[in-house]
Design an enzyme around this catalytic site. Structure first.
Site, PDB file in Angstrom:
ATOM      1  N   ASP A  30      -4.237  -7.425  -1.352  1.00  0.00           N
ATOM      2  CA  ASP A  30      -3.251  -8.287  -2.007  1.00  0.00           C
ATOM      3  C   ASP A  30      -1.901  -7.572  -2.067  1.00  0.00           C
ATOM      4  O   ASP A  30      -1.658  -6.744  -2.945  1.00  0.00           O
ATOM      5  CB  ASP A  30      -3.767  -8.594  -3.427  1.00  0.00           C
ATOM      6  CG  ASP A  30      -3.005  -9.729  -4.066  1.00  0.00           C
ATOM      7  OD1 ASP A  30      -1.999 -10.172  -3.481  1.00  0.00           O
ATOM      8  OD2 ASP A  30      -3.430 -10.159  -5.144  1.00  0.00           O
ATOM      9  N   THR A  31      -1.033  -7.860  -1.113  1.00  0.00           N
ATOM     10  CA  THR A  31       0.296  -7.230  -1.042  1.00  0.00           C
ATOM     11  C   THR A  31       1.328  -8.325  -0.774  1.00  0.00           C
ATOM     12  O   THR A  31       0.964  -9.444  -0.382  1.00  0.00           O
ATOM     13  CB  THR A  31       0.351  -6.189   0.095  1.00  0.00           C
ATOM     14  OG1 THR A  31       0.189  -6.856   1.342  1.00  0.00           O
ATOM     15  CG2 THR A  31      -0.706  -5.103  -0.059  1.00  0.00           C
ATOM     16  N   PRO A  32       2.615  -8.007  -0.924  1.00  0.00           N
ATOM     17  CA  PRO A  32       3.642  -9.055  -0.714  1.00  0.00           C
ATOM     18  C   PRO A  32       3.550  -9.719   0.660  1.00  0.00           C
ATOM     19  O   PRO A  32       3.734 -10.939   0.772  1.00  0.00           O
ATOM     20  CB  PRO A  32       4.952  -8.284  -0.884  1.00  0.00           C
ATOM     21  CG  PRO A  32       4.606  -7.192  -1.852  1.00  0.00           C
ATOM     22  CD  PRO A  32       3.202  -6.783  -1.491  1.00  0.00           C
ATOM     23  N   SER A  33       3.263  -8.962   1.704  1.00  0.00           N
ATOM     24  CA  SER A  33       3.239  -9.609   3.022  1.00  0.00           C
ATOM     25  C   SER A  33       2.023 -10.525   3.170  1.00  0.00           C
ATOM     26  O   SER A  33       2.077 -11.515   3.906  1.00  0.00           O
ATOM     27  CB  SER A  33       3.283  -8.584   4.154  1.00  0.00           C
ATOM     28  OG  SER A  33       2.079  -7.887   4.239  1.00  0.00           O
ATOM     29  N   LYS A  68      -3.885  -1.796  15.984  1.00  0.00           N
ATOM     30  CA  LYS A  68      -4.625  -1.012  14.984  1.00  0.00           C
ATOM     31  C   LYS A  68      -5.786  -0.244  15.631  1.00  0.00           C
ATOM     32  O   LYS A  68      -6.194   0.807  15.128  1.00  0.00           O
ATOM     33  CB  LYS A  68      -5.100  -1.910  13.843  1.00  0.00           C
ATOM     34  CG  LYS A  68      -3.947  -2.475  12.988  1.00  0.00           C
ATOM     35  CD  LYS A  68      -3.109  -1.391  12.314  1.00  0.00           C
ATOM     36  CE  LYS A  68      -2.094  -1.950  11.335  1.00  0.00           C
ATOM     37  NZ  LYS A  68      -1.252  -0.897  10.718  1.00  0.00           N
ATOM     38  N   TYR A  73      -2.194  -7.588  16.753  1.00  0.00           N
ATOM     39  CA  TYR A  73      -2.376  -6.733  15.576  1.00  0.00           C
ATOM     40  C   TYR A  73      -3.626  -5.860  15.766  1.00  0.00           C
ATOM     41  O   TYR A  73      -3.578  -4.640  15.579  1.00  0.00           O
ATOM     42  CB  TYR A  73      -2.518  -7.606  14.330  1.00  0.00           C
ATOM     43  CG  TYR A  73      -2.671  -6.828  13.046  1.00  0.00           C
ATOM     44  CD1 TYR A  73      -1.595  -6.121  12.516  1.00  0.00           C
ATOM     45  CD2 TYR A  73      -3.883  -6.799  12.360  1.00  0.00           C
ATOM     46  CE1 TYR A  73      -1.727  -5.405  11.332  1.00  0.00           C
ATOM     47  CE2 TYR A  73      -4.024  -6.094  11.170  1.00  0.00           C
ATOM     48  CZ  TYR A  73      -2.939  -5.397  10.668  1.00  0.00           C
ATOM     49  OH  TYR A  73      -3.071  -4.685   9.487  1.00  0.00           O
ATOM     50  N   ARG A 127      -5.708 -12.370  15.394  1.00  0.00           N
ATOM     51  CA  ARG A 127      -5.178 -11.024  15.170  1.00  0.00           C
ATOM     52  C   ARG A 127      -5.160 -10.267  16.505  1.00  0.00           C
ATOM     53  O   ARG A 127      -5.486  -9.095  16.570  1.00  0.00           O
ATOM     54  CB  ARG A 127      -6.020 -10.269  14.122  1.00  0.00           C
ATOM     55  CG  ARG A 127      -5.870 -10.802  12.710  1.00  0.00           C
ATOM     56  CD  ARG A 127      -4.497 -10.474  12.120  1.00  0.00           C
ATOM     57  NE  ARG A 127      -4.319 -11.055  10.798  1.00  0.00           N
ATOM     58  CZ  ARG A 127      -3.761 -12.245  10.568  1.00  0.00           C
ATOM     59  NH1 ARG A 127      -3.339 -13.000  11.572  1.00  0.00           N
ATOM     60  NH2 ARG A 127      -3.605 -12.683   9.341  1.00  0.00           N
ATOM     61  N   ASP A 146      11.527   3.597   3.431  1.00  0.00           N
ATOM     62  CA  ASP A 146      11.308   2.215   3.858  1.00  0.00           C
ATOM     63  C   ASP A 146      12.602   1.742   4.525  1.00  0.00           C
ATOM     64  O   ASP A 146      13.677   2.295   4.270  1.00  0.00           O
ATOM     65  CB  ASP A 146      10.986   1.308   2.655  1.00  0.00           C
ATOM     66  CG  ASP A 146      10.299   0.005   3.056  1.00  0.00           C
ATOM     67  OD1 ASP A 146       9.093  -0.146   2.794  1.00  0.00           O
ATOM     68  OD2 ASP A 146      10.976  -0.864   3.660  1.00  0.00           O
ATOM     69  N   ILE A 166       0.834  -1.212   0.000  1.00  0.00           N
ATOM     70  CA  ILE A 166       0.000   0.000   0.000  1.00  0.00           C
ATOM     71  C   ILE A 166       0.870   1.264   0.000  1.00  0.00           C
ATOM     72  O   ILE A 166       0.555   2.248  -0.674  1.00  0.00           O
ATOM     73  CB  ILE A 166      -0.955  -0.029   1.217  1.00  0.00           C
ATOM     74  CG1 ILE A 166      -1.918  -1.227   1.101  1.00  0.00           C
ATOM     75  CG2 ILE A 166      -1.735   1.282   1.327  1.00  0.00           C
ATOM     76  CD1 ILE A 166      -2.726  -1.528   2.368  1.00  0.00           C
TER      77      ILE A 166
HETATM   78  P1  NAD Z   1       3.673  -5.110   3.314  1.00  0.00           P
HETATM   79  O1  NAD Z   1       3.355  -5.657   4.672  1.00  0.00           O
HETATM   80  O2  NAD Z   1       3.766  -6.042   2.170  1.00  0.00           O
HETATM   81  O3  NAD Z   1       5.016  -4.285   3.410  1.00  0.00           O
HETATM   82  C1  NAD Z   1       5.386  -3.660   4.606  1.00  0.00           C
HETATM   83  C2  NAD Z   1       6.506  -2.701   4.342  1.00  0.00           C
HETATM   84  O4  NAD Z   1       6.919  -2.174   5.618  1.00  0.00           O
HETATM   85  C3  NAD Z   1       7.733  -3.348   3.705  1.00  0.00           C
HETATM   86  O5  NAD Z   1       8.150  -2.565   2.611  1.00  0.00           O
HETATM   87  C4  NAD Z   1       8.756  -3.310   4.844  1.00  0.00           C
HETATM   88  O6  NAD Z   1      10.100  -3.190   4.397  1.00  0.00           O
HETATM   89  C5  NAD Z   1       8.306  -2.066   5.606  1.00  0.00           C
HETATM   90  N1  NAD Z   1       8.834  -2.027   6.970  1.00  0.00           N
HETATM   91  C6  NAD Z   1       8.881  -3.062   7.850  1.00  0.00           C
HETATM   92  N2  NAD Z   1       9.491  -2.660   8.980  1.00  0.00           N
HETATM   93  C7  NAD Z   1       9.803  -1.346   8.812  1.00  0.00           C
HETATM   94  C8  NAD Z   1      10.467  -0.387   9.618  1.00  0.00           C
HETATM   95  N3  NAD Z   1      10.909  -0.681  10.855  1.00  0.00           N
HETATM   96  N4  NAD Z   1      10.627   0.872   9.122  1.00  0.00           N
HETATM   97  C9  NAD Z   1      10.190   1.189   7.888  1.00  0.00           C
HETATM   98  N5  NAD Z   1       9.563   0.312   7.065  1.00  0.00           N
HETATM   99  C10 NAD Z   1       9.382  -0.936   7.533  1.00  0.00           C
HETATM  100  O7  NAD Z   1       2.657  -3.923   2.975  1.00  0.00           O
HETATM  101  P2  NAD Z   1       1.085  -3.859   3.189  1.00  0.00           P
HETATM  102  O8  NAD Z   1       0.476  -5.221   3.299  1.00  0.00           O
HETATM  103  O9  NAD Z   1       0.624  -2.891   2.179  1.00  0.00           O
HETATM  104  O10 NAD Z   1       0.931  -3.209   4.639  1.00  0.00           O
HETATM  105  C11 NAD Z   1       1.154  -1.836   4.838  1.00  0.00           C
HETATM  106  C12 NAD Z   1       0.306  -1.375   5.999  1.00  0.00           C
HETATM  107  O11 NAD Z   1      -1.042  -1.643   5.706  1.00  0.00           O
HETATM  108  C13 NAD Z   1       0.617  -2.091   7.320  1.00  0.00           C
HETATM  109  O12 NAD Z   1       0.560  -1.156   8.372  1.00  0.00           O
HETATM  110  C14 NAD Z   1      -0.511  -3.080   7.442  1.00  0.00           C
HETATM  111  O13 NAD Z   1      -0.802  -3.416   8.776  1.00  0.00           O
HETATM  112  C15 NAD Z   1      -1.632  -2.290   6.816  1.00  0.00           C
HETATM  113  N6  NAD Z   1      -2.753  -3.117   6.359  1.00  0.00           N
HETATM  114  C16 NAD Z   1      -2.528  -4.077   5.418  1.00  0.00           C
HETATM  115  C17 NAD Z   1      -3.577  -4.873   5.017  1.00  0.00           C
HETATM  116  C18 NAD Z   1      -3.386  -5.977   4.003  1.00  0.00           C
HETATM  117  O14 NAD Z   1      -4.273  -6.834   3.899  1.00  0.00           O
HETATM  118  N7  NAD Z   1      -2.289  -5.989   3.272  1.00  0.00           N
HETATM  119  C19 NAD Z   1      -4.859  -4.676   5.560  1.00  0.00           C
HETATM  120  C20 NAD Z   1      -5.056  -3.678   6.501  1.00  0.00           C
HETATM  121  C21 NAD Z   1      -3.981  -2.890   6.889  1.00  0.00           C
END
Ligand code: NAD
Length: 274
Positions: A210-213, A180, A176, A173, A66, A47
């Site tokens: 849909d993201t890498p994590s 949140k 988490y 969760r 990042d 995101i």
């Molecule tokens: P992701 O989890 O795939 O990537 C996370 C990114 O955070 C990576 O680029 C990683 O290098 C970076 N990161 C990790 N530790 C860090 C640090 N100490 N300092 C700086 N950067 C750091 O990305 P995503 O799934 O898009 O998640 C991003 C945010 O969206 C998160 O806060 C997550 O909780 C939130 N979120 C995600 C989802 C989902 O389904 N993907 C849903 C709701 C909320």
């Protein structure tokens, strides 16, 4: 499983259709963020990366940061984007970044980590790690950049929360969801303190995106195929969100279009909160 809707009805409603394929060039380039300086944490992938590209496309000068230099390299050199390695748990590095970047118009606190498990599977170390990365980081980064926004007399802070928070309790969760929910409280507190000084502070609460994590979380299950189906079933629309599903509301909150909005937690979740 879509509550109260037959498979046939789902097809008619289009819930089973994949999201529209959005080619970057077909996305809006209306300059909705022209002249704005935006700072994004965790912009290397997912995101945060999508937000960096969308904000730049709308005319912002974007600082994409990042902890992972490797993923950041993928967007370095894109029009309107400068990258910096930043660990959002490192207070000294955040202070240095704020001094380099100067006053902001938009801060998007995106960094976060998903711990899988119940309270009995969450050690004190897991608890501290999650609160440090998901909540304390937002406190440190916002505290460093807020004075510059106050000097300008305006600014939009956007914090990433989740449906798994004070909105819904989801299985496995525990910490988490607790972090949140704290993000929503953090957001409202800042909004209340600075509403008269031109600062807006909102949170977004995505469903499953849909993201890498997410791929890593799915791969960690014994049965990844079932795990993926379960993640999809959480959204009554019958699909995962895409990063582009989320960037629209981020551009809106960053832009002048949302000037009357502060202190809100916006769900964007494929119907999880219907
Ligand atoms: P992701 O989890 O795939 O990537 C996370 C990114 O955070 C990576 O680029 C990683 O290098 C970076 N990161 C990790 N530790 C860090 C640090 N100490 N300092 C700086 N950067 C750091 O990305 P995503 O799934 O898009 O998640 C991003 C945010 O969206 C998160 O806060 C997550 O909780 C939130 N979120 C995600 C989802 C989902 O389904 N993907 C849903 C709701 C909320």
């Amino acid at each position: 499983m879509v509550r109260g809707t037959t498979g046939c009805a789902r097809e008619v409603l289009g819930y089973n259709r994949p999201p529209l394929e959005k080619h970057p060039e077909s996305l809006s380039m209306a300059g909705r963020l022209a002249g704005k300086v935006a700072f994004i944490t965790a912009a290397g992938q997912g995101i945060g990366r999508g937000a960096a590209l969308a904000f730049a496309r709308e005319g912002a000068q974007v600082w994409a940061t990042d902890v992972n230099a490797g993923t950041l390299a993928g967007i370095e050199g894109q029009d309107g984007i400068r990258t910096r390695v930043l660990d959002v748990t490192d207070e000294a590095a955040i202070t240095k970044a704020a001094a380099e970047v100067g006053p902001l118009d938009v801060l998007f606190n995106c960094a976060g980590f998903v711990h899988h498990g119940t309270i009995l599977e969450c050690t004190p170390r897991d608890w501290d790690f999650s609160f440090s990365l998901n909540v304390k980081s937002m406190y440190l980064v916002t505290r460093a950049f807020l004075p510059g926004m106050l000097n300008k007399g305006r600014g939009s802070i956007i914090n990433i929360s989740s449906i798994a928070s004070s909105i819904r309790g989801l299985p496995n969760r525990f910490v988490y969801g607790a972090t949140k929910a704290a993000v929503i409280g953090f957001t409202k507190a800042i909004a209340a303190d600075y509403v008269k000084q031109g600062i807006r502070c909102n949170a977004i609460c995505p469903g499953t995106v849909d993201t890498p994590s997410l791929h890593e979380r799915i791969a960690a299950f014994q049965d990844p195929v079932k795990a993926k189906a379960d993640f999809i079933a959480r959204q009554p629309m019958g699909r995962l969100g895409t990063v582009e599903d989320i960037t629209g509301i981020l551009v809106f909150l960053a832009s002048e279009e949302s000037l009357f909005a502060t202190g809100n937690a916006y769900s964007i979740d494929g119907g999880m909160t219907i």
